[in-house]
Design a protein around this motif. Structure first.
Motif, PDB file in Angstrom:
ATOM      1  N   VAL A   1       2.030 -20.195  25.412  1.00 34.91           N
ATOM      2  CA  VAL A   1       3.293 -19.732  24.849  1.00 34.91           C
ATOM      3  C   VAL A   1       3.141 -19.711  23.332  1.00 34.91           C
ATOM      4  O   VAL A   1       2.698 -20.693  22.720  1.00 34.91           O
ATOM      5  CB  VAL A   1       4.459 -20.654  25.262  1.00 34.91           C
ATOM      6  N   GLY A   2       3.492 -18.593  22.731  1.00 34.61           N
ATOM      7  CA  GLY A   2       3.295 -18.429  21.290  1.00 34.61           C
ATOM      8  C   GLY A   2       1.917 -17.911  20.920  1.00 34.61           C
ATOM      9  O   GLY A   2       1.640 -17.686  19.741  1.00 34.61           O
ATOM     10  N   GLY A   3       1.055 -17.729  21.923  1.00 36.01           N
ATOM     11  CA  GLY A   3      -0.289 -17.245  21.653  1.00 36.01           C
ATOM     12  C   GLY A   3      -0.317 -15.773  21.303  1.00 36.01           C
ATOM     13  O   GLY A   3       0.653 -15.034  21.509  1.00 36.01           O
ATOM     14  N   GLU A   4      -1.451 -15.337  20.757  1.00 37.23           N
ATOM     15  CA  GLU A   4      -1.588 -13.966  20.288  1.00 37.23           C
ATOM     16  C   GLU A   4      -2.855 -13.328  20.855  1.00 37.23           C
ATOM     17  O   GLU A   4      -3.895 -13.990  20.978  1.00 37.23           O
ATOM     18  CB  GLU A   4      -1.655 -13.926  18.757  1.00 37.23           C
ATOM     19  N   LEU A   5      -2.740 -12.040  21.180  1.00 39.88           N
ATOM     20  CA  LEU A   5      -3.879 -11.230  21.604  1.00 39.88           C
ATOM     21  C   LEU A   5      -4.096 -10.145  20.571  1.00 39.88           C
ATOM     22  O   LEU A   5      -3.222  -9.297  20.351  1.00 39.88           O
ATOM     23  CB  LEU A   5      -3.618 -10.611  22.984  1.00 39.88           C
ATOM     24  N   ALA A   6      -5.237 -10.184  19.898  1.00 37.91           N
ATOM     25  CA  ALA A   6      -5.586  -9.181  18.894  1.00 37.91           C
ATOM     26  C   ALA A   6      -6.540  -8.168  19.511  1.00 37.91           C
ATOM     27  O   ALA A   6      -7.608  -8.537  20.007  1.00 37.91           O
ATOM     28  CB  ALA A   6      -6.230  -9.845  17.679  1.00 37.91           C
ATOM     29  N   LEU A   7      -6.154  -6.898  19.484  1.00 35.62           N
ATOM     30  CA  LEU A   7      -6.951  -5.834  20.080  1.00 35.62           C
ATOM     31  C   LEU A   7      -7.755  -5.135  18.992  1.00 35.62           C
ATOM     32  O   LEU A   7      -7.195  -4.516  18.077  1.00 35.62           O
ATOM     33  CB  LEU A   7      -6.034  -4.822  20.781  1.00 35.62           C
ATOM     34  N   LEU A   8      -9.079  -5.243  19.092  1.00 37.59           N
ATOM     35  CA  LEU A   8      -9.973  -4.644  18.104  1.00 37.59           C
ATOM     36  C   LEU A   8     -10.831  -3.535  18.698  1.00 37.59           C
ATOM     37  O   LEU A   8     -11.042  -2.498  18.079  1.00 37.59           O
ATOM     38  CB  LEU A   8     -10.896  -5.704  17.488  1.00 37.59           C
ATOM     39  N   GLY A   9     -11.390  -3.776  19.878  1.00 37.29           N
ATOM     40  CA  GLY A   9     -12.240  -2.782  20.503  1.00 37.29           C
ATOM     41  C   GLY A   9     -11.433  -1.542  20.860  1.00 37.29           C
ATOM     42  O   GLY A   9     -10.284  -1.639  21.293  1.00 37.29           O
ATOM     43  N   LEU A  10     -12.018  -0.371  20.680  1.00 36.26           N
ATOM     44  CA  LEU A  10     -11.313   0.883  20.928  1.00 36.26           C
ATOM     45  C   LEU A  10     -12.060   1.670  22.002  1.00 36.26           C
ATOM     46  O   LEU A  10     -12.974   2.438  21.694  1.00 36.26           O
ATOM     47  CB  LEU A  10     -11.216   1.690  19.633  1.00 36.26           C
ATOM     48  N   PRO A  11     -11.684   1.489  23.272  1.00 37.16           N
ATOM     49  CA  PRO A  11     -12.375   2.162  24.373  1.00 37.16           C
ATOM     50  C   PRO A  11     -12.167   3.674  24.350  1.00 37.16           C
ATOM     51  O   PRO A  11     -11.306   4.184  23.620  1.00 37.16           O
ATOM     52  CB  PRO A  11     -11.741   1.541  25.625  1.00 37.16           C
ATOM     53  N   PRO A  12     -12.926   4.399  25.162  1.00 36.05           N
ATOM     54  CA  PRO A  12     -12.708   5.841  25.283  1.00 36.05           C
ATOM     55  C   PRO A  12     -11.285   6.147  25.739  1.00 36.05           C
ATOM     56  O   PRO A  12     -10.657   5.347  26.433  1.00 36.05           O
ATOM     57  CB  PRO A  12     -13.724   6.263  26.346  1.00 36.05           C
ATOM     58  N   VAL A  13     -10.796   7.316  25.338  1.00 36.83           N
ATOM     59  CA  VAL A  13      -9.477   7.765  25.778  1.00 36.83           C
ATOM     60  C   VAL A  13      -9.608   8.252  27.212  1.00 36.83           C
ATOM     61  O   VAL A  13     -10.305   9.218  27.495  1.00 36.83           O
ATOM     62  CB  VAL A  13      -8.949   8.888  24.865  1.00 36.83           C
ATOM     63  N   GLU A  14      -8.941   7.552  28.136  1.00 40.14           N
ATOM     64  CA  GLU A  14      -9.033   7.895  29.549  1.00 40.14           C
ATOM     65  C   GLU A  14      -7.650   7.849  30.177  1.00 40.14           C
ATOM     66  O   GLU A  14      -6.719   7.273  29.630  1.00 40.14           O
ATOM     67  CB  GLU A  14      -9.930   6.884  30.298  1.00 40.14           C
ATOM     68  N   GLU A  15      -7.530   8.441  31.362  1.00 35.67           N
ATOM     69  CA  GLU A  15      -6.303   8.324  32.138  1.00 35.67           C
ATOM     70  C   GLU A  15      -6.204   6.907  32.725  1.00 35.67           C
ATOM     71  O   GLU A  15      -7.198   6.235  32.930  1.00 35.67           O
ATOM     72  CB  GLU A  15      -6.309   9.343  33.284  1.00 35.67           C
ATOM     73  N   GLY A  16      -4.966   6.497  32.997  1.00 36.50           N
ATOM     74  CA  GLY A  16      -4.799   5.275  33.763  1.00 36.50           C
ATOM     75  C   GLY A  16      -4.490   4.027  32.962  1.00 36.50           C
ATOM     76  O   GLY A  16      -4.296   2.957  33.543  1.00 36.50           O
ATOM     77  N   TRP A  17      -4.415   4.118  31.637  1.00 34.57           N
ATOM     78  CA  TRP A  17      -4.015   2.943  30.866  1.00 34.57           C
ATOM     79  C   TRP A  17      -2.529   2.695  31.079  1.00 34.57           C
ATOM     80  O   TRP A  17      -1.716   3.618  31.034  1.00 34.57           O
ATOM     81  CB  TRP A  17      -4.290   3.160  29.377  1.00 34.57           C
ATOM     82  N   SER A  18      -2.149   1.449  31.299  1.00 38.31           N
ATOM     83  CA  SER A  18      -0.738   1.138  31.474  1.00 38.31           C
ATOM     84  C   SER A  18      -0.471  -0.290  31.017  1.00 38.31           C
ATOM     85  O   SER A  18      -1.320  -1.167  31.131  1.00 38.31           O
ATOM     86  CB  SER A  18      -0.322   1.295  32.942  1.00 38.31           C
ATOM     87  N   LEU A  19       0.729  -0.495  30.501  1.00 37.28           N
ATOM     88  CA  LEU A  19       1.175  -1.836  30.132  1.00 37.28           C
ATOM     89  C   LEU A  19       2.672  -1.876  30.389  1.00 37.28           C
ATOM     90  O   LEU A  19       3.477  -1.473  29.551  1.00 37.28           O
ATOM     91  CB  LEU A  19       0.864  -2.137  28.662  1.00 37.28           C
ATOM     92  N   TYR A  20       3.060  -2.302  31.589  1.00 39.28           N
ATOM     93  CA  TYR A  20       4.463  -2.300  31.991  1.00 39.28           C
ATOM     94  C   TYR A  20       5.246  -3.321  31.158  1.00 39.28           C
ATOM     95  O   TYR A  20       4.857  -4.495  31.071  1.00 39.28           O
ATOM     96  CB  TYR A  20       4.559  -2.638  33.480  1.00 39.28           C
ATOM     97  N   PRO A  21       6.353  -2.905  30.515  1.00 36.31           N
ATOM     98  CA  PRO A  21       7.114  -3.827  29.660  1.00 36.31           C
ATOM     99  C   PRO A  21       7.531  -5.113  30.361  1.00 36.31           C
ATOM    100  O   PRO A  21       7.549  -6.184  29.742  1.00 36.31           O
ATOM    101  CB  PRO A  21       8.337  -2.986  29.260  1.00 36.31           C
ATOM    102  N   GLY A  22       7.869  -5.016  31.652  1.00 33.02           N
ATOM    103  CA  GLY A  22       8.300  -6.213  32.361  1.00 33.02           C
ATOM    104  C   GLY A  22       7.247  -7.298  32.391  1.00 33.02           C
ATOM    105  O   GLY A  22       7.567  -8.494  32.382  1.00 33.02           O
TER     106      GLY A  22
END
Length: 362
Positions: free
Chosen positions: A272-293
């Motif tokens: 709780v309170g932790g952080e995820l830093a995204l640095l790597g930039l994968p190829p642009v592909e179909e199927g990426w999702s991050l559901y708000p819930g």
């Protein structure tokens, strides 16, 4: 106008366009080949760098193979550049001939927007990338990168590099170094924090080294256990061979993964309170999702992206790295070995950062 080199007079007129040798891709499925092109004549605030070393970043492969959208071919890659200043424009004050200088992922910006005013030029809408982009400040010329023997750059976008430092180790710092240094500073990593590095290539190694120096307990999340010995040598507490095998919760996870993965798998590993830093930039592909819930029910975990750093931060990173002897793990190769390096990087055979010795460019 001619300029002095260490071994005499270099017969290059810097008031005219500068013939440059390089290595280029001519198609997304092609091989790196010899390529001769021209760089602009020096403006009053430009310097000319004779490139000594250039690192190979996984971004070079993504770009060259049109995995982030169609590249403009031919494309000369390379944005981890270090070399010697061999000529300066009439109004240059930051550098003199004989100095060392470095170039990272950008070579210009507007200088007037909110991002530029706070030394975050990497977020400027008019930022000019080191290769594969159009330089709107110089007649919309295509930018060509550091797989070459010369680079012309505005002095304010070059980094001062001290004399008597190992230049082959300096080159990767201008991407792998600043890209990992920035989130570690932004997230205020301190002694006792539990930090996980997802991906253990060129960026991952630098993230481990910076976090370890600051006193964090550092873990690595990899795809297998092939680099377990290397991780132990760097002081990693544990290398996990898959995200599914992790049995810890972390204050910070730095993802350097350059291929497709499930972001929520890593959010689920945060305290709780932790952080995820995204640095790597994968190829642009179909199927990426991050559901708000999914984020809502993992409340008070933070996910943010980070890309390189501004010029001020890059100079700070370099000075910090040199002062504390924090350098990448590298393998120096010749210019004729770039294709081999690409193959190893995309098949998991590469250990860490490849650095091209540009004196081998024929």
């Amino acid at each position: 106008m001619y300029f002095n080199c260490l071994k005499g007079i270099c017969m290059i007129d810097i008031t005219k366009r500068i013939t440059t040798k390089g290595k280029a891709l001519f198609s997304k499925d092609g091989k790196i080949e010899d390529f001769t092109f021209e760089r602009r004549a020096l403006n009053d605030d430009d310097i000319l760098i004779k490139i000594k070393y250039c690192g190979i970043c996984h971004s070079d492969i993504h770009h060259g193979r049109s995995e982030w959208g169609k590249a403009n071919y031919p494309t000369v890659m390379g944005h981890e550049i270090v070399g010697e200043v061999v000529a300066t424009g009439n109004k240059v004050s930051k550098f003199k001939v004989g100095d060392n200088a470095g170039i990272g992922c950008m070579v210009n910006s507007c200088g007037n927007c909110d991002s530029c005013k706070v030394s975050e030029e990497q977020y400027c809408n008019d930022m000019v990338v080191t290769y594969g982009g159009l330089d709107k400040f110089n007649n919309n010329e295509m930018t060509y990168g550091g797989y070459s023997n010369y680079y012309v750059v505005k002095e304010s976008f070059a980094i001062k590099v001290p004399q008597n430092v190992p230049l082959e180790y300096i080159a990767p710092l201008f991407c792998a170094g600043i890209t990992t240094y920035s989130p570690i500073v932004f997230s205020k990593v301190k002694k006792g924090d539990k930090v996980a590095i997802a991906g253990f290539g060129g960026l991952g190694v630098m993230a481990v080294k910076y976090a370890k120096f600051l006193g964090a307990d550092v873990y690595v999340i990899a795809r297998n256990n092939k680099k377990e010995e290397e991780a132990k040598k760097l002081g990693v507490k544990k290398l996990y061979p898959s995200v599914e095998s992790v049995d810890e919760k972390f204050d910070l996870i730095i993802s350097t993964i350059p291929t497709k993965y499930e972001v929520m798998d890593y959010v689920n590993l945060l305290k709780v309170g932790g952080e995820l830093a995204l640095l790597g930039l994968p190829p642009v592909e179909e199927g990426w999702s991050l559901y708000p819930g999914n984020l809502i029910f993992k409340g008070h975990r933070k996910v943010y992206g980070s890309i390189i750093g501004g010029i001020k931060a890059t100079q700070e990173m370099l000075d910090f790295s040199i002062k504390h002897n924090i350098y990448p793990e590298i393998e120096v190769i010749s210019a004729d070995q770039i294709n081999e390096a690409f193959e190893k990087m995309t098949t998991g055979k590469a250990k860490f950062r490849y650095v091209i010795d540009m004196s081998t460019l024929k």
